[in-house]
Design an enzyme around this catalytic site. Structure first.
Site, PDB file in Angstrom:
ATOM      1  N   SER A   1       0.830  -1.211   0.000  1.00 56.41           N
ATOM      2  CA  SER A   1       0.000   0.000   0.000  1.00 56.41           C
ATOM      3  C   SER A   1       0.857   1.250   0.000  1.00 56.41           C
ATOM      4  CB  SER A   1      -0.878   0.048   1.244  1.00 56.41           C
ATOM      5  OG  SER A   1      -1.700  -1.059   1.304  1.00 56.41           O
TER       6      SER A   1
ATOM      7  N   HIS B   1       0.039  -2.720  -6.928  1.00 55.52           N
ATOM      8  CA  HIS B   1      -0.905  -2.312  -5.897  1.00 55.52           C
ATOM      9  C   HIS B   1      -2.294  -2.696  -6.372  1.00 55.52           C
ATOM     10  CE1 HIS B   1      -2.840   1.048  -3.269  1.00 55.52           C
ATOM     11  NE2 HIS B   1      -2.823  -0.101  -2.645  1.00 55.52           N
TER      12      HIS B   1
ATOM     13  N   GLU C   1      -2.375  -0.722  -9.948  1.00 56.49           N
ATOM     14  CA  GLU C   1      -1.321   0.299 -10.029  1.00 56.49           C
ATOM     15  C   GLU C   1       0.011  -0.437 -10.131  1.00 56.49           C
ATOM     16  OE1 GLU C   1      -1.302   4.436  -7.527  1.00 56.49           O
ATOM     17  OE2 GLU C   1      -1.834   2.688  -6.383  1.00 56.49           O
TER      18      GLU C   1
ATOM     19  N   ASN D   1      -3.545   5.874  -3.194  1.00 54.20           N
ATOM     20  CA  ASN D   1      -3.580   6.065  -1.738  1.00 54.20           C
ATOM     21  C   ASN D   1      -3.167   7.475  -1.331  1.00 54.20           C
ATOM     22  OD1 ASN D   1      -4.598   3.601  -1.149  1.00 54.20           O
ATOM     23  ND2 ASN D   1      -2.681   2.678  -0.478  1.00 54.20           N
TER      24      ASN D   1
HETATM   25  N1  3HC Z   1     -14.656 -10.803  -2.808  1.00 52.51           N
HETATM   26  C1  3HC Z   1     -15.109 -11.057  -4.060  1.00 52.51           C
HETATM   27  N2  3HC Z   1     -16.232 -10.500  -4.571  1.00 52.51           N
HETATM   28  C2  3HC Z   1     -16.919  -9.666  -3.780  1.00 52.51           C
HETATM   29  C3  3HC Z   1     -16.512  -9.356  -2.480  1.00 52.51           C
HETATM   30  C4  3HC Z   1     -15.322  -9.961  -1.997  1.00 52.51           C
HETATM   31  N3  3HC Z   1     -14.847  -9.719  -0.776  1.00 52.51           N
HETATM   32  N4  3HC Z   1     -17.393  -8.476  -1.940  1.00 52.51           N
HETATM   33  C5  3HC Z   1     -18.329  -8.262  -2.893  1.00 52.51           C
HETATM   34  N5  3HC Z   1     -18.038  -8.975  -3.999  1.00 52.51           N
HETATM   35  C6  3HC Z   1     -18.774  -8.963  -5.265  1.00 52.51           C
HETATM   36  C7  3HC Z   1     -20.156  -9.513  -5.101  1.00 52.51           C
HETATM   37  O1  3HC Z   1     -20.185 -10.901  -5.319  1.00 52.51           O
HETATM   38  C8  3HC Z   1     -20.915  -8.762  -6.177  1.00 52.51           C
HETATM   39  O2  3HC Z   1     -20.691  -9.371  -7.427  1.00 52.51           O
HETATM   40  P1  3HC Z   1     -21.752  -9.257  -8.647  1.00 52.51           P
HETATM   41  O3  3HC Z   1     -21.725  -7.835  -9.119  1.00 52.51           O
HETATM   42  O4  3HC Z   1     -21.228 -10.204  -9.642  1.00 52.51           O
HETATM   43  O5  3HC Z   1     -23.087  -9.643  -8.094  1.00 52.51           O
HETATM   44  C9  3HC Z   1     -20.251  -7.398  -6.231  1.00 52.51           C
HETATM   45  O6  3HC Z   1     -18.945  -7.583  -5.642  1.00 52.51           O
HETATM   46  C10 3HC Z   1     -21.029  -6.389  -5.436  1.00 52.51           C
HETATM   47  O7  3HC Z   1     -21.180  -6.891  -4.132  1.00 52.51           O
HETATM   48  P2  3HC Z   1     -22.456  -6.721  -3.205  1.00 52.51           P
HETATM   49  O8  3HC Z   1     -23.667  -6.526  -4.065  1.00 52.51           O
HETATM   50  O9  3HC Z   1     -22.488  -7.797  -2.198  1.00 52.51           O
HETATM   51  O10 3HC Z   1     -22.138  -5.437  -2.357  1.00 52.51           O
HETATM   52  P3  3HC Z   1     -21.849  -3.981  -2.839  1.00 52.51           P
HETATM   53  O11 3HC Z   1     -22.680  -3.587  -3.998  1.00 52.51           O
HETATM   54  O12 3HC Z   1     -21.900  -3.190  -1.593  1.00 52.51           O
HETATM   55  O13 3HC Z   1     -20.328  -4.008  -3.348  1.00 52.51           O
HETATM   56  C11 3HC Z   1     -18.064  -3.623  -2.967  1.00 52.51           C
HETATM   57  C12 3HC Z   1     -19.279  -4.396  -2.523  1.00 52.51           C
HETATM   58  C13 3HC Z   1     -17.674  -4.044  -4.384  1.00 52.51           C
HETATM   59  C14 3HC Z   1     -16.920  -3.993  -2.025  1.00 52.51           C
HETATM   60  C15 3HC Z   1     -18.399  -2.094  -2.937  1.00 52.51           C
HETATM   61  O14 3HC Z   1     -18.857  -1.778  -1.671  1.00 52.51           O
HETATM   62  C16 3HC Z   1     -17.228  -1.224  -3.286  1.00 52.51           C
HETATM   63  O15 3HC Z   1     -16.897  -1.030  -4.437  1.00 52.51           O
HETATM   64  N6  3HC Z   1     -16.619  -0.674  -2.239  1.00 52.51           N
HETATM   65  C17 3HC Z   1     -15.428   0.173  -2.404  1.00 52.51           C
HETATM   66  C18 3HC Z   1     -14.226  -0.715  -2.512  1.00 52.51           C
HETATM   67  C19 3HC Z   1     -12.963   0.079  -2.631  1.00 52.51           C
HETATM   68  O16 3HC Z   1     -12.921   1.287  -2.766  1.00 52.51           O
HETATM   69  N7  3HC Z   1     -11.842  -0.657  -2.594  1.00 52.51           N
HETATM   70  C20 3HC Z   1     -10.540  -0.045  -2.654  1.00 52.51           C
HETATM   71  C21 3HC Z   1     -10.034   0.115  -1.292  1.00 52.51           C
HETATM   72  S1  3HC Z   1      -8.483   0.915  -1.239  1.00 52.51           S
HETATM   73  C22 3HC Z   1      -7.391  -0.316  -1.340  1.00 52.51           C
HETATM   74  O17 3HC Z   1      -7.700  -1.484  -1.418  1.00 52.51           O
HETATM   75  C23 3HC Z   1      -5.962   0.123  -1.342  1.00 52.51           C
HETATM   76  C24 3HC Z   1      -5.301  -0.103  -0.033  1.00 52.51           C
HETATM   77  O18 3HC Z   1      -3.911  -0.024  -0.226  1.00 52.51           O
HETATM   78  C25 3HC Z   1      -5.691   0.880   1.049  1.00 52.51           C
END
Ligand code: 3HC
Length: 284
Positions: A120, A141, A153, A191
């Site tokens: 990260s 990333h 990334e 980030n």
């Molecule tokens: N693993 C795999 N698939 C997942 C999952 C997981 N943990 N969580 C959700 N999914 C899938 C679901 O199966 C669903 O798939 P579908 O579209 O085929 O039906 C899809 O994602 C949407 O899931 P849900 O309907 O259950 O729930 P949401 O609509 O709330 O979506 C989310 C969940 C995709 C996690 C959404 O909330 C999201 O996009 N959140 C933001 C995530 C984000 O910003 N991530 C980046 C974080 S920063 C980072 O990682 C960097 C680090 O260095 C800090």
């Protein structure tokens, strides 16, 4: 150089996600961790994700079996890395621990093997320069959850060669990720922008500007973010967030000072979804 055999070191949240997307793309994957329970946990997470995709009709049961068959879980680093064309290191975010791992790996892997480190915010240049192959070393990333998030990334270290960058870019595209190229910089590109925004949400919460729920609803509905910044902090882990903010603060000064509330929650062991509690309570 063609990548066929991928070794993922670390079977946690990000490691098992990376192993899954590599196996989905047809690579032979060895997924290694230091204890059997971590490896088992990683395989269970992959199975759960793939089963969900089968239930939704996105992949067949047969395809799921083939993807799983391409992943070899192990606690033996030598077995995992000895035929690797690329090692992706996805272990704890501590520079010296990562350095020590690459020190071990360079005695095991074939000479052509590339080193990718998933981090990260740790300096790719510093890590690469302590290895025997700084030109064949690059930062990746991925974003959480790895199978869902479209971005990769790629971070160039000071000595990363153009050839390594090209290979990594093509590999990322085979995983169905959109690849962006970033030069070595604290917290890279995403980030650098994302974590101060989340940090600011903690300041606003601490100052009583609004409740956690209202800050999150505000950012969801007012800015079209899929989830609010505080819920996102729980998703990525407050320890990870704190580490990124501390890295930014040490490089750029107190413009990036971490919010006290993040430190308090981390000290209390409330790291977010992974521990059941963070800003929100997931145990109920
Ligand atoms: N693993 C795999 N698939 C997942 C999952 C997981 N943990 N969580 C959700 N999914 C899938 C679901 O199966 C669903 O798939 P579908 O579209 O085929 O039906 C899809 O994602 C949407 O899931 P849900 O309907 O259950 O729930 P949401 O609509 O709330 O979506 C989310 C969940 C995709 C996690 C959404 O909330 C999201 O996009 N959140 C933001 C995530 C984000 O910003 N991530 C980046 C974080 S920063 C980072 O990682 C960097 C680090 O260095 C800090």
């Amino acid at each position: 150089m063609e990548i066929k055999n991928v070794c993922v070191v670390g079977a946690g949240l990000m490691g098992n996600g990376i192993a899954q997307v590599c196996a989905q793309a047809g690579y032979q994957v060895a997924m290694q961790d230091i204890e059997q329970r971590f490896v088992d946990g990683g395989m269970q997470a992959i199975q759960k994700n793939l089963s969900r995709n089968v239930k939704k009709g996105k992949i067949t049961q047969d395809a799921m079996a083939q993807i799983l068959a391409r992943i070899k879980p192990t606690i033996d680093l030598k077995e995992a890395a000895s035929i690797a064309d690329v090692v992706i290191e996805v272990i704890i975010e501590v520079l010296d621990v990562k350095k020590a791992l690459f020190g071990k790996l360079q005695k095991i892997v074939p000479s052509h093997c590339l080193f990718f480190t998933n981090t990260s915010g740790i300096s790719i240049t510093e890590l690469a320069s302590s290895s025997d192959r700084p030109e064949r070393f690059i930062g990746t990333h991925f974003f959480n959850p790895v199978p869902v998030m479209r971005l990769l990334e790629l971070i160039k270290g000071y000595e990363t060669s153009d050839e390594t960058l090209e290979i990594a870019k093509k590999w990322g595209q085979t995983l169905d990720k959109e690849v962006i190229i970033v030069n070595e910089a604290p917290a890279f590109a995403v980030n650098r922008v994302l974590c101060p925004m989340i940090n600011e949400a903690f300041f606003a919460l601490g100052e009583g500007v609004a409740s956690a729920e209202d800050i999150d609803t505000g950012m969801r509905l007012g800015c079209n973010h899929p989830i609010g910044p505080l819920a996102l902090a729980d998703l990525v882990g407050l320890d990870t967030l704190l580490r990124v903010m501390e890295g930014l603060q040490s490089e750029f000064g107190d413009k990036y000072i971490p919010a006290t509330m993040i430190r308090k929650l981390v000290r209390a062991g409330h790291l977010g979804r992974k521990t059941g509690k963070g800003v929100y309570d997931y145990t109920k």
